[in-house]
Design a protein around this motif. Structure first.
Motif, PDB file in Angstrom:
ATOM      1  N   PHE A  25     -45.030 -38.829 -41.780  1.00  0.00           N
ATOM      2  CA  PHE A  25     -46.476 -38.633 -41.888  1.00  0.00           C
ATOM      3  C   PHE A  25     -47.240 -39.503 -40.898  1.00  0.00           C
ATOM      4  CE2 PHE A  25     -44.770 -37.704 -46.166  1.00  0.00           C
ATOM      5  CZ  PHE A  25     -45.183 -36.390 -46.276  1.00  0.00           C
ATOM      6  N   SER A  26     -46.645 -39.770 -39.748  1.00  0.00           N
ATOM      7  CA  SER A  26     -47.313 -40.606 -38.744  1.00  0.00           C
ATOM      8  C   SER A  26     -48.149 -39.779 -37.782  1.00  0.00           C
ATOM      9  CB  SER A  26     -46.273 -41.420 -37.962  1.00  0.00           C
ATOM     10  OG  SER A  26     -45.356 -40.558 -37.301  1.00  0.00           O
ATOM     11  N   GLY A  27     -48.173 -38.463 -37.974  1.00  0.00           N
ATOM     12  CA  GLY A  27     -49.044 -37.620 -37.162  1.00  0.00           C
ATOM     13  C   GLY A  27     -50.485 -37.769 -37.619  1.00  0.00           C
ATOM     14  N   ARG A  28     -51.407 -37.422 -36.757  1.00  0.00           N
ATOM     15  CA  ARG A  28     -52.827 -37.511 -37.072  1.00  0.00           C
ATOM     16  C   ARG A  28     -53.439 -36.124 -37.030  1.00  0.00           C
ATOM     17  NH1 ARG A  28     -54.642 -41.319 -39.335  1.00  0.00           N
ATOM     18  NH2 ARG A  28     -54.683 -42.974 -37.780  1.00  0.00           N
ATOM     19  N   TYR A  29     -54.337 -35.846 -37.994  1.00  0.00           N
ATOM     20  CA  TYR A  29     -55.105 -34.599 -37.928  1.00  0.00           C
ATOM     21  C   TYR A  29     -56.548 -34.935 -37.570  1.00  0.00           C
ATOM     22  CZ  TYR A  29     -57.859 -30.566 -38.937  1.00  0.00           C
ATOM     23  OH  TYR A  29     -58.750 -29.541 -38.795  1.00  0.00           O
ATOM     24  N   ILE A  30     -57.003 -34.412 -36.476  1.00  0.00           N
ATOM     25  CA  ILE A  30     -58.394 -34.541 -36.041  1.00  0.00           C
ATOM     26  C   ILE A  30     -58.864 -33.145 -35.655  1.00  0.00           C
ATOM     27  CG2 ILE A  30     -59.965 -35.570 -34.343  1.00  0.00           C
ATOM     28  CD1 ILE A  30     -58.856 -37.688 -36.088  1.00  0.00           C
ATOM     29  N   PRO A  31     -60.089 -32.732 -36.025  1.00  0.00           N
ATOM     30  CA  PRO A  31     -60.574 -31.411 -35.623  1.00  0.00           C
ATOM     31  C   PRO A  31     -60.412 -31.175 -34.125  1.00  0.00           C
ATOM     32  CG  PRO A  31     -62.060 -32.352 -37.236  1.00  0.00           C
ATOM     33  CD  PRO A  31     -61.053 -33.416 -36.915  1.00  0.00           C
ATOM     34  N   SER A  32     -60.160 -29.931 -33.764  1.00  0.00           N
ATOM     35  CA  SER A  32     -59.773 -29.586 -32.390  1.00  0.00           C
ATOM     36  C   SER A  32     -60.844 -29.926 -31.354  1.00  0.00           C
ATOM     37  CB  SER A  32     -59.439 -28.098 -32.305  1.00  0.00           C
ATOM     38  OG  SER A  32     -60.581 -27.308 -32.656  1.00  0.00           O
ATOM     39  N   PRO A  40     -62.717 -34.106 -22.353  1.00  0.00           N
ATOM     40  CA  PRO A  40     -61.776 -34.478 -21.294  1.00  0.00           C
ATOM     41  C   PRO A  40     -61.175 -35.865 -21.480  1.00  0.00           C
ATOM     42  CG  PRO A  40     -63.696 -33.404 -20.347  1.00  0.00           C
ATOM     43  CD  PRO A  40     -63.993 -33.588 -21.811  1.00  0.00           C
ATOM     44  N   ARG A  41     -59.859 -35.949 -21.412  1.00  0.00           N
ATOM     45  CA  ARG A  41     -59.077 -37.185 -21.456  1.00  0.00           C
ATOM     46  C   ARG A  41     -59.073 -37.863 -22.821  1.00  0.00           C
ATOM     47  NH1 ARG A  41     -56.061 -37.369 -16.707  1.00  0.00           N
ATOM     48  NH2 ARG A  41     -57.380 -36.664 -14.972  1.00  0.00           N
ATOM     49  N   VAL A  98     -56.663 -44.037 -29.459  1.00  0.00           N
ATOM     50  CA  VAL A  98     -55.790 -44.861 -30.296  1.00  0.00           C
ATOM     51  C   VAL A  98     -55.813 -44.346 -31.731  1.00  0.00           C
ATOM     52  CG1 VAL A  98     -55.380 -47.173 -31.221  1.00  0.00           C
ATOM     53  CG2 VAL A  98     -56.085 -46.889 -28.839  1.00  0.00           C
ATOM     54  N   LEU A  99     -57.001 -44.100 -32.254  1.00  0.00           N
ATOM     55  CA  LEU A  99     -57.141 -43.648 -33.639  1.00  0.00           C
ATOM     56  C   LEU A  99     -56.779 -42.181 -33.803  1.00  0.00           C
ATOM     57  CD1 LEU A  99     -60.526 -45.391 -34.552  1.00  0.00           C
ATOM     58  CD2 LEU A  99     -58.216 -46.184 -35.051  1.00  0.00           C
ATOM     59  N   GLY A 100     -57.060 -41.360 -32.779  1.00  0.00           N
ATOM     60  CA  GLY A 100     -56.897 -39.916 -32.927  1.00  0.00           C
ATOM     61  C   GLY A 100     -55.663 -39.338 -32.273  1.00  0.00           C
ATOM     62  N   ALA A 101     -54.786 -40.181 -31.734  1.00  0.00           N
ATOM     63  CA  ALA A 101     -53.575 -39.659 -31.089  1.00  0.00           C
ATOM     64  C   ALA A 101     -52.765 -38.828 -32.082  1.00  0.00           C
ATOM     65  CB  ALA A 101     -52.730 -40.810 -30.552  1.00  0.00           C
ATOM     66  N   ASP A 113     -45.156 -42.641 -26.747  1.00  0.00           N
ATOM     67  CA  ASP A 113     -45.230 -43.785 -25.836  1.00  0.00           C
ATOM     68  C   ASP A 113     -46.649 -44.017 -25.336  1.00  0.00           C
ATOM     69  OD1 ASP A 113     -42.529 -44.218 -26.120  1.00  0.00           O
ATOM     70  OD2 ASP A 113     -41.958 -43.109 -24.307  1.00  0.00           O
ATOM     71  N   GLY A 114     -47.393 -42.929 -25.101  1.00  0.00           N
ATOM     72  CA  GLY A 114     -48.774 -43.076 -24.662  1.00  0.00           C
ATOM     73  C   GLY A 114     -49.621 -43.790 -25.697  1.00  0.00           C
ATOM     74  N   TRP A 115     -49.441 -43.419 -26.958  1.00  0.00           N
ATOM     75  CA  TRP A 115     -50.176 -44.070 -28.049  1.00  0.00           C
ATOM     76  C   TRP A 115     -49.810 -45.551 -28.139  1.00  0.00           C
ATOM     77  CZ3 TRP A 115     -47.961 -46.203 -32.554  1.00  0.00           C
ATOM     78  CH2 TRP A 115     -48.881 -46.634 -33.509  1.00  0.00           C
TER      79      TRP A 115
END
Length: 501
Positions: free
Chosen positions: A103-110, A116-117, A123-126, A131-133
């Motif tokens: 459950f380490s995935g994050r759900y944020i509205p699309s 952009p970018r 950090v919060l919404g990755a 590795d990027g996070w």
């Protein structure tokens, strides 16, 4: 002619058969869905009318009420989203600790990811702990969020607090909106920690209303914080996708208007060999970040570092106004411990101040839920199947008001935390998780507690506070306004009177 009549009769019979078969097909599909639901053993599902009824009666307590009916874990189907709601410490522990990697995935509205970018710099919404996070989180931790980084900026933070004290001294006897002055102080403190400059003028911010920086961020969070029709019904993406891209482009331009001039000035200063400021912006430029990524990250850090702390300070102040005994006890601790200097109140040993903060976060958590998680794989919790990509909500509002855990849960009683071992993070039983838990716990824990304790100590130590004439503390409107952050529906307005020069 007979042949024509027979053919027409066949068509009529076929049409009649189709009409009769449609209800049967629908019945079969419903039963098939129920059979699949049962075989997969999904958590109990609330009916749509129950959700609507509960929301209309008590928006904040609605999911807690449904937990009383369906148990500590239940599901909601909202369009294409399957939402799993957890409302007990045991279930929260299983999700955030025992199965944290699932459950380490994050759900944020699309819409958030259409900016952009934003996805590469968040950090919060990755979406995943890739590795990027890890790289972005380490960068923010080293330059902004760690205890060491906070101590390096002590002088700046103290200066912003003294500016707040000077402003309130000048406003003595006038009505002041606590939310506005606190937000302005937090925004400038975060601005100096990130880019070594103030972001707003305190006087102008408090007079600007919805045109202020706080108004802009609030409107932005309203847009970004709720699923759109495209999220609920992906089939509409082709039809409505252009509209979302247009909104994302507008938000992106507003981000750039706030930050791009600052970034370009810093780049030019580096080219001319000026002494670096040694802040987060310097680190981002030195590591080759483009302007879009820097704008997105700075905006995310600003929002996270201001709105939640601002909400908590407002709730804590209103509870102190309503509970004068607690206020006087807190003031005595500050005076006896701080020796008249409360600029570093957050670093001193003030157990009662910390207990007041914990009790405020228990009774008035700034967010209803831990930031939504997303199941990366299909797994089981409490013997129920949680399908891949389900949205996971952990109801910290319900956890903090559970009568099975808390004595007199609706009363403001800081003393309860003087007698317990519960901390602001890392509690074994997960009955108190104001900053979340597990791998995706709020990384700004240290910054938030430092700001909140320091500002509250200043407000309590340096000023007496009075309600506008005719308002009784017992009649204060404590209605909560639910959005991305849980605020008081009516902002707290108080009149300061100086106690300490």
């Amino acid at each position: 002619m007979d042949v024509i009549i027979n053919v027409e009769n066949c068509y009529l019979l076929l049409l009649l058969a189709l009409i009769v078969s449609i209800p049967a097909c629908l019945f079969f599909l419903v039963r098939l869905r129920e059979a699949i639901h049962s075989s997969r053993r999904l958590p109990p599902s609330a009916y749509a009318w129950q959700v609507v009824c509960n929301m209309s009666m008590s928006p904040l307590g609605s999911l807690a009420n449904l937990a009383q009916i369906y148990g500590p874990i239940f599901s909601l189907r909202v369009g294409a989203l399957l939402i799993i709601v957890a409302s007990s410490p045991k279930t929260a522990m299983e999700i955030l600790k025992a199965r944290y990697h699932m459950f380490s995935g994050r759900y944020i509205p699309s819409l958030y990811y259409r900016i952009p970018r934003m996805e590469q710099s968040s950090v919060l919404g990755a979406k995943e702990c890739n590795d990027g996070w890890k790289y972005m989180r380490a960068m923010c931790h080293n330059w902004l969020l760690s205890v060491k980084a906070i101590k390096l900026r002590n002088e700046v933070r103290e200066r912003k607090m003294m500016e707040l004290a000077d402003y309130l001294h000048a406003k003595e006897g006038e009505i002041v909106t606590i939310r506005d002055v606190v937000f302005a102080t937090l925004a400038n403190s975060m601005g100096n920690m990130m880019v070594s400059r103030d972001l707003i003028d305190l006087e102008r911010e408090c007079k600007s209303g919805n045109q202020s920086l706080m108004g802009f961020i609030g409107a932005m969070l309203t847009v970004l914080g709720s699923p759109s029709l495209v999220d609920l019904f992906p089939i509409l993406n082709g039809l409505l996708g252009f509209w979302e891209r247009r909104k994302a482009k507008k938000l992106h331009q507003e981000f750039k208007s706030l930050w791009e001039e600052v970034i370009e000035e810093r780049r030019q200063a580096k080219c001319t060999g000026e002494e670096p400021s040694q802040d987060l912006l310097d680190a981002l430029i030195d590591n080759g970040f483009c302007n879009d990524k820097i704008c997105a990250l700075l905006m995310e850090m600003l929002v996270a570092g201001t709105f939640i702390s601002c909400s908590t300070i407002e709730w804590l102040m209103v509870e102190l106004i309503k509970n004068q005994g607690v206020l006087h006890k807190l003031r005595n601790e500050i005076e006896n411990t701080g020796d008249g200097d409360i600029k570093n109140a957050s670093s001193r040993h003030m157990p009662y101040l910390k207990a007041c903060l914990k009790e405020t976060l228990r009774l008035h958590p700034p967010k209803l839920f831990v930031l939504p998680r997303r199941a990366l794989e299909t797994c089981t919790v409490n013997n129920y199947v949680i399908p891949k990509d389900s949205v996971i909500l952990i109801n910290i509002w319900a956890l903090g008001r559970d009568p099975m855990t808390w004595d007199e849960p609706l009363k403001f009683k800081p003393k309860r935390f003087l007698e317990s071992q519960l901390e602001l993070k890392g509690n074994v039983q997960f009955e108190f998780i104001p900053f979340g838990g597990g791998r995706r716990m709020c990384p700004g824990f240290n910054v938030a507690t430092t700001h909140i304790q320091g500002i509250v100590a200043l407000l309590v130590h340096c000023f007496d506070w009075f309600l506008p004439e005719g308002i009784n503390p017992d009649n204060l409107n404590m209605t909560e306004k639910f959005g991305t952050t849980v605020y008081m529906k009516e902002p707290l307005s108080l009149i300061p009177r100086s106690r300490i020069p």
